[in-house]
Design an enzyme around this catalytic site. Structure first.
Site, PDB file in Angstrom:
ATOM      1  N   SER A 144      19.405 -11.220 -18.770  1.00  0.00           N
ATOM      2  CA  SER A 144      18.399 -12.023 -19.474  1.00  0.00           C
ATOM      3  C   SER A 144      18.795 -13.475 -19.718  1.00  0.00           C
ATOM      4  CB  SER A 144      18.038 -11.365 -20.814  1.00  0.00           C
ATOM      5  OG  SER A 144      17.120 -10.318 -20.601  1.00  0.00           O
ATOM      6  N   LYS A 151      16.393 -16.053 -18.539  1.00  0.00           N
ATOM      7  CA  LYS A 151      15.275 -16.598 -19.321  1.00  0.00           C
ATOM      8  C   LYS A 151      15.485 -18.062 -19.708  1.00  0.00           C
ATOM      9  CE  LYS A 151      13.604 -12.182 -21.164  1.00  0.00           C
ATOM     10  NZ  LYS A 151      14.599 -11.178 -20.738  1.00  0.00           N
ATOM     11  N   SER A 163      14.176 -11.634 -26.569  1.00  0.00           N
ATOM     12  CA  SER A 163      14.379 -11.433 -25.136  1.00  0.00           C
ATOM     13  C   SER A 163      13.327 -10.506 -24.543  1.00  0.00           C
ATOM     14  CB  SER A 163      15.784 -10.872 -24.861  1.00  0.00           C
ATOM     15  OG  SER A 163      16.132 -11.069 -23.516  1.00  0.00           O
TER      16      SER A 163
END
Length: 449
Positions: free
Chosen positions: A67, A70, A131
């Protein structure tokens, strides 16, 4: 027997000499021998203002980022908002793809209802704080029309930002195999988002440089999403959370089976800002865990804040030896003084006193083939740059060559030089002509003898 005693006596003398020499080693040499190990597949620590690298370990190895992906999705969204292509109150209607991902409780998500509308700010906060993976998909679809097109933007932006080692295959950072067969068709079900630690740090550096407001959201410990869904920040190092670290401001965690436990951390103390990256962090037993990434990040940040100090290599107005002036053609004066436009500062390990070498690098576009700048010359005109290197000790490294170039200090003129009138220029030309003739005659006569 006598030979053995001599050898033993000689060995003791040598050992004593070595011990004495060790006691007299300068502090910089002792500290240079010290090493720090981070329990992670790769790690890097940089100064957030200059991009100077303070520590690196396997920094160029391509690994999964989960993640932390992101951060690129955040960059592209913030860029789209800045360019007024997307607005914060713009509404997104949940697609079948985003809906199905949001209903998977094994993934980090806020539940999105099929066909319902959510504004972009809601999705952004869900992505940055919790997230939320489906929220990232919704943002991608909003910015580019589809995640497929968004991935193209991600890789294009990576190249534009100067990332060297990267591969983006989706907007969330999940493994493509977790996207229920709906992953962007440019990739395969087995594809993963991968970067080097250096590229990850560079991405974070650029994100903070261009959109520092991202920290306003990433530093929120918890927030309620629509319909009472409580979002807890996965960054447990925020000051009020369980692994609270003084000065922690962000930025992005990441975990998948492929990537392991990852974290890009940002912290500020006493005006100093650091960016750390740990990838596939492991505990003392060699196991990947959520807490390992925070333990190793603390180790990195403590190292940066406690072991380094800023040194001023030279002050504003500094002049490089042998390059205190530059020649001027067609000017009232034949040369002009130049000096450093600003001071040059870097971080070095405490106790180290390295010697620095400064070099003047002329700005090629300012000089003619005779290495002269042409009048008129303005005061404060940039005519070159000063680069710095260390004589021995650790080299000055930056997260990429772009930051290394930016670290050079501009060299400017100290006063203006007006263009000489035609008469003065003509007299100089005539004088130059006769000087050349005279030198030619001297050379011919010398040749006779």
């Amino acid at each position: 027997m006598m030979r053995k005693k001599v050898k033993k006596k000689y060995g003791m003398i040598m050992l004593s000499l070595l011990l004495i020499a060790g006691l007299w080693l300068p502090a910089s040499s002792v500290q240079a021998a010290e090493t720090m190990k981070v329990n992670a597949g790769a790690a890097i620590l940089i100064d957030a203002d200059s991009g100077q690298v303070l520590f690196e370990q396997n920094a160029d190895k391509m690994l999964g980022i989960a993640s932390m992906t992101k951060m690129m999705t955040e960059y592209l969204l913030l860029e789209a908002v800045k360019e007024k292509k997307v607005s914060w109150d713009q509404e997104y209607t949940v697609s079948d793809y985003a809906y199905k991902i949001s209903q998977d409780n094994s993934l980090s998500n806020v539940p999105l209802q099929l066909g319902k509308k959510y504004n972009i700010r809601e999705l952004y906060e869900a992505m940055a704080i919790y997230s939320a993976n489906a929220a990232a998909i919704g943002i991608a679809e909003t910015v580019a029309g589809s995640e497929e097109e968004f991935v193209k933007l991600m890789n294009r932006k990576a190249k534009e930002l100067g990332l060297k080692d990267y591969k983006f295959v989706n907007a969330s950072g999940l493994s493509n195999s977790d996207l229920k067969g709906m992953h962007p068709k440019s990739g395969t079900p087995k594809d993963e988002n991968i970067l080097s630690a250096r590229a990850t740090a560079k991405l974070a550096y650029e994100l903070l440089e261009d959109y520092p407001e991202v920290l306003e959201t990433s530093s929120i410990p918890s927030k309620t999403f629509r319909e009472g869904t409580e979002m807890k920040n996965w960054n447990w190092m925020l000051p009020s959370l369980v692994f609270g670290y003084k000065g922690m401001t962000g930025l992005k965690t990441g975990t998948t089976d492929f990537a392991g436990s990852c974290f890009t951390g940002t912290a500020e103390r006493d005006g100093r800002k650091l960016i750390s990256v740990v990838m596939n962090a492991k505990d003392a037993g060699g196991k990947s865990s959520h807490t390992a990434r925070f333990t190793e990040t603390k180790k990195l940040l403590d190292y940066g804040f406690n072991q380094f100090e800023q040194k001023e290599v030279f002050k504003k107005g500094y002049q490089v030896k042998g390059q205190k002036t530059v020649k001027v053609s067609k000017g009232k004066e034949k040369e002009v003084a130049v000096r450093a436009q600003s001071p040059y500062k870097i971080y070095v390990k405490k106790g180290e006193n390295p010697n620095f070498k400064t070099v003047f690098e002329p700005k090629n576009s300012s000089f003619n083939k005779d290495k002269e700048i042409e009048a008129p010359v303005k005061k404060g005109e940039v005519v070159g740059f000063i680069s710095v290197s260390m004589k021995g000790g650790s080299p000055v490294k930056y997260v990429t060559s772009e930051e290394e170039k930016q670290a050079k200090v501009p060299v400017v003129t100290t006063e203006k030089v007006e263009k000489a009138n035609w008469f003065v220029q003509s007299m100089r030309a005539v004088g130059g002509f006769f000087a050349n003739v005279w030198h030619s005659i001297v050379d011919i006569v010398t040749g006779w003898f």
